[in-house]
Scaffold this motif. Structure first.
Motif, PDB file in Angstrom:
ATOM      1  N   PHE A 252       0.691  -1.158  -0.045  1.00  0.00           N
ATOM      2  CA  PHE A 252      -0.106   0.012   0.079  1.00  0.00           C
ATOM      3  C   PHE A 252       0.906   1.167   0.225  1.00  0.00           C
ATOM      4  O   PHE A 252       0.705   2.253  -0.605  1.00  0.00           O
ATOM      5  CB  PHE A 252      -0.894   0.044   1.324  1.00  0.00           C
ATOM      6  N   ASP A 301      -8.036   0.893  -3.981  1.00  0.00           N
ATOM      7  CA  ASP A 301      -7.349   0.821  -2.838  1.00  0.00           C
ATOM      8  C   ASP A 301      -7.018   2.364  -2.248  1.00  0.00           C
ATOM      9  O   ASP A 301      -6.924   2.730  -1.284  1.00  0.00           O
ATOM     10  CB  ASP A 301      -6.034   0.187  -2.705  1.00  0.00           C
ATOM     11  N   ILE A 302      -7.263   3.354  -3.350  1.00  0.00           N
ATOM     12  CA  ILE A 302      -6.901   4.854  -3.077  1.00  0.00           C
ATOM     13  C   ILE A 302      -8.195   5.608  -2.653  1.00  0.00           C
ATOM     14  O   ILE A 302      -9.214   5.442  -3.674  1.00  0.00           O
ATOM     15  CB  ILE A 302      -6.200   5.470  -4.131  1.00  0.00           C
ATOM     16  N   MET A 388      -5.089   5.137   1.717  1.00  0.00           N
ATOM     17  CA  MET A 388      -5.415   4.061   1.142  1.00  0.00           C
ATOM     18  C   MET A 388      -6.445   3.391   1.837  1.00  0.00           C
ATOM     19  O   MET A 388      -6.274   3.197   3.341  1.00  0.00           O
ATOM     20  CB  MET A 388      -3.858   3.128   1.125  1.00  0.00           C
TER      21      MET A 388
END
Length: 707
Positions: A252, A301-302, A388
């Motif tokens: 991440f 994921d962002i 994230m």
């Protein structure tokens, strides 16, 4: 069994086990391939597992279940995580195998339902965890949706019901196929498998009344294997989860920094103040804003992408975009510090690098990455921030944990099963066999000792370790013990013969002083043995008579007149009747005989049944049943049994023998006197036993009659 034969038997056992495992794994794989060709929404992958349960029990069955999934994982890596399900089905199959072999329909149906529950419900739960709390896609999920539309029960329950119903059909098919194959196998093959040492090993030991207060070797071995494997596996799982967590965090971070670098390449740091003051009206502002939006949308994921200028009065928004239902802050707006900025406020104000931070607040579980942006003069004008979304990490860790634990449990059961088998074969059975032989052995007779050694030699334990050494040492000790016992018994017999011989010599020396008594000691001993054996045969005084008692009385019988050594030769050999004084002296031989035996007992200094009976014979053999005998006037059963027997033998021999004061009586006359005096002089039961053995009495009497 010879070592060569044992070696061949071991190889046959191993070969048969491998053969069953290989064939049954192939059956499982063949069933899977057939299911794929037919395009059925089933599995057909447990035929071999159920068949191996009926053929041999836990060892082949659990092995087949475990390694079928291992082999299938080469084509579908996801399959390896279902090893525990296959192993549980294998354990259940063994539990039902005996009833299934006998075609007990209720147990077959119960077995099918159990297999379906393990494969469908338990397997479905495992799928749910592995997929990150999701059942994924496929025929079962579609069927669950249809079930839920008819009977509303929710996503979770409808999916579990769906996979159970599908697995119920699957397990019914594979069970029937396995039963058909088993019934078609030839009886010689089944008989051969039934004699193998892995056949139906009891993995879960039943309680035993001898083991209720202690752990057996099998359980101790199991505990050691289970505890050690669990500790190692738990440590490995913990380390794996930690490494997985850290690697995901690093991933991440890397993605966040990569996104920041992309933004930084497009951002003109010298215009940060212009972007803050003019906002969207500033030239090129829309391009940066669009880039931030694209980055947020491109990566699941962002969650947030923004550019802030951190000052004493708060956080000044340079760029911010809408994301996941959260409206963006306007350019130039001053907002309060969030948790990450508050934590590192001094570093932000100083324009330093900011470490990665993880927070869990109203915006969710976020990993925040910041990088300072410097203008051409080297001054930090703002920070690019990427948040994230960490929720994927939680579901991924649950899935990873489910995979690791399921694989570990399957492997643990497999290892435990083989550990029990090996312990049973190389430790438990050999030790129990040695203990069994020891427990059922005896040393009292040559036949018993020979049987003990034969049983011990027949074990032929060949474990190749300390157990074999223990067995060989025990066997060697047993052989030496038998030789020692036989040597001791031989010496004891020699001593007994020597003792009896000395007694006979002593008694004969005493009697030889009396010129009229002749072979009296030998004859009375013979009559005594005849009487005692006849009484034993007729059950007379059975509470006292034993083989040992008879031997002691017969061997001590020659000492009954040992007291005569104190009587003068003149009195012993007087041809006429004795005077009253002489008769009193003659009577004293009973008391003197008792004293002599007492001295012998004092020298021996221990209780001796042999000497006790010798004293009874010497002291009381002239007592009478009616109490008119001497020296103490005992009567009835007050008189020791051995003395009552000797009384008959002594009087009969005196009657049929020549004395200085009389001629010998005929045997008939002597027998009639014994008969007449029964109940007065003699114990009537003893006298009757003597008369009942008349043939033996006559034989001994005739052998010793004077020519």
């Amino acid at each position: 069994m010879s070592p060569n034969l044992r070696s061949k038997s071991s190889w046959k056992s191993i070969a048969s086990l491998i053969g069953v495992i290989v064939v049954c794994i192939l059956l499982n794989i063949l069933g899977t391939k057939l299911n794929g060709v037919l395009g059925l929404p089933l599995f057909i992958d447990n035929i071999g597992t159920i068949l191996s349960a009926m053929l041999g029990g836990y060892i082949p069955c659990i092995t087949v279940g475990f390694f079928t999934n291992i082999i299938d994982s080469f084509a579908d890596s996801f399959t390896i995580y279902y090893c525990i399900i296959s192993v549980l089905i294998a354990v259940a199959a063994v539990s039902f195998a005996e009833k299934m072999r006998r075609l007990k329909i209720p147990y077959i149906l119960l077995g099918i339902v159990t297999f379906a529950f393990l494969g469908g419900v338990v397997g479905g739960l495992l799928t749910w965890f592995i997929n990150g709390l999701n059942f994924g896609e496929g025929y079962a999920v579609d069927m669950a949706a249809r079930i839920n539309s008819v009977v509303p029960m929710g996503y979770f329950l409808s999916n579990l019901l769906s996979v159970f119903l599908i697995d119920l059909v699957d397990k019914a098919i594979v069970t029937v196929i396995a039963l058909v194959i088993y019934k078609l196998l030839p009886s010689p093959l089944l008989d051969f498998l039934h004699t193998r040492d892995w056949y139906y090993l009891t993995v879960f030991e039943q309680s035993n009344k001898h083991n209720r207060k202690r752990l057996s070797l099998r359980w101790k071995t199991t505990l050691v294997v289970a505890i050690s494997t669990t500790l190692v596996a738990s440590a490995a799982i913990g380390i794996s989860i930690l490494q997985y967590h850290n690697s995901t965090i690093a991933e991440f971070e890397e993605d966040g920094h990569h996104a920041i670098h992309v933004i930084a390449e497009k951002l003109n740091a010298d215009r940060i103040d212009e972007y803050t003051e003019k906002g969207r009206t500033a030239e090129g502002y829309d391009d940066i804003e669009e880039l931030l939006t694209t980055i947020v949308k491109a990566s699941p994921d962002i969650k947030f992408a923004y550019i802030y200028s951190v000052k004493e009065d708060g956080t000044h928004v340079v760029f911010d975009v809408d994301s996941a239902g959260v409206k963006a802050d306007e350019p130039g707006e001053v907002i309060r510090y969030d948790k990450s900025i508050e934590k590192y406020k001094d570093r932000f104000l100083a324009g330093e690098s900011i470490p990665t931070d993880i927070t869990d607040d109203e915006y969710g579980w976020l990993l925040s990455v910041y990088e300072p942006v410097k203008n051409s003069a080297g001054q930090v004008k703002c920070y690019i921030g990427i948040d994230m979304e960490m929720s994927r990490l939680r579901s991924d860790e649950i899935a990873f944990l489910a995979k690791i634990i399921s694989l570990f449990l399957g492997f643990l059961i497999l290892i435990r099963t083989y550990a029990v088998w090996l312990a049973e074969r190389h430790i438990v059975k050999p030790i129990n066999a040695i203990a069994h032989v020891s427990r059922h052995s005896s040393y009292d007779t040559p036949e018993a000792r020979e049987k003990w050694i034969s049983m011990l030699d027949a074990l032929d334990i060949r474990t190749g370790d300390e157990i074999e050494t223990l067995y060989e040492d025990y066997k060697r000790a047993a052989h030496h013990t038998v030789l020692y016992i036989e040597e001791i018994q031989h010496k004891s017999e020699q001593l007994t013969k020597l003792q009896n011989g000395l007694i006979m010599v002593l008694a004969d020396m005493v009697e030889s002083r009396d010129q009229c008594t002749g072979d009296h000691v030998f004859k009375t001993a013979a009559y005594t043995e005849i009487i005692l054996c006849q009484m034993l045969k007729e059950g007379i005084y059975s509470d006292q008579l034993t083989e040992e008692y008879i031997a002691e009385v017969v061997n001590s019988a020659p000492l009954h007149d040992v007291g005569k050594v104190t009587v003068s030769d003149v009195i012993l050999n007087k041809p006429g009747r004795l005077t009253d004084e002489e008769f009193r002296i003659m009577q004293s031989h009973t008391v003197e005989g008792g004293k002599i035996i007492d001295k012998a007992m004092a020298i021996v200094d221990e209780d001796s049944d042999y000497l006790t009976e010798a004293k009874n014979l010497a002291l009381y053999h002239h007592e009478k049943w009616n109490g008119k005998g001497y020296p103490t006037g005992l009567k009835g059963e007050e008189i020791p049994l051995s003395a009552r027997v000797m009384a008959v033998a002594d009087v009969f021999d005196a009657l049929v023998s020549r004395r200085s004061y009389k001629e010998p009586f005929t045997i008939e006359k002597a027998l009639s006197i014994i008969r007449e005096d029964a109940g007065t002089h003699f114990d009537p039961l003893v006298a009757q036993a003597f008369l009942d053995a008349e043939d033996e009495v006559r034989r001994v009497a005739k052998l010793n009659l004077e020519p």
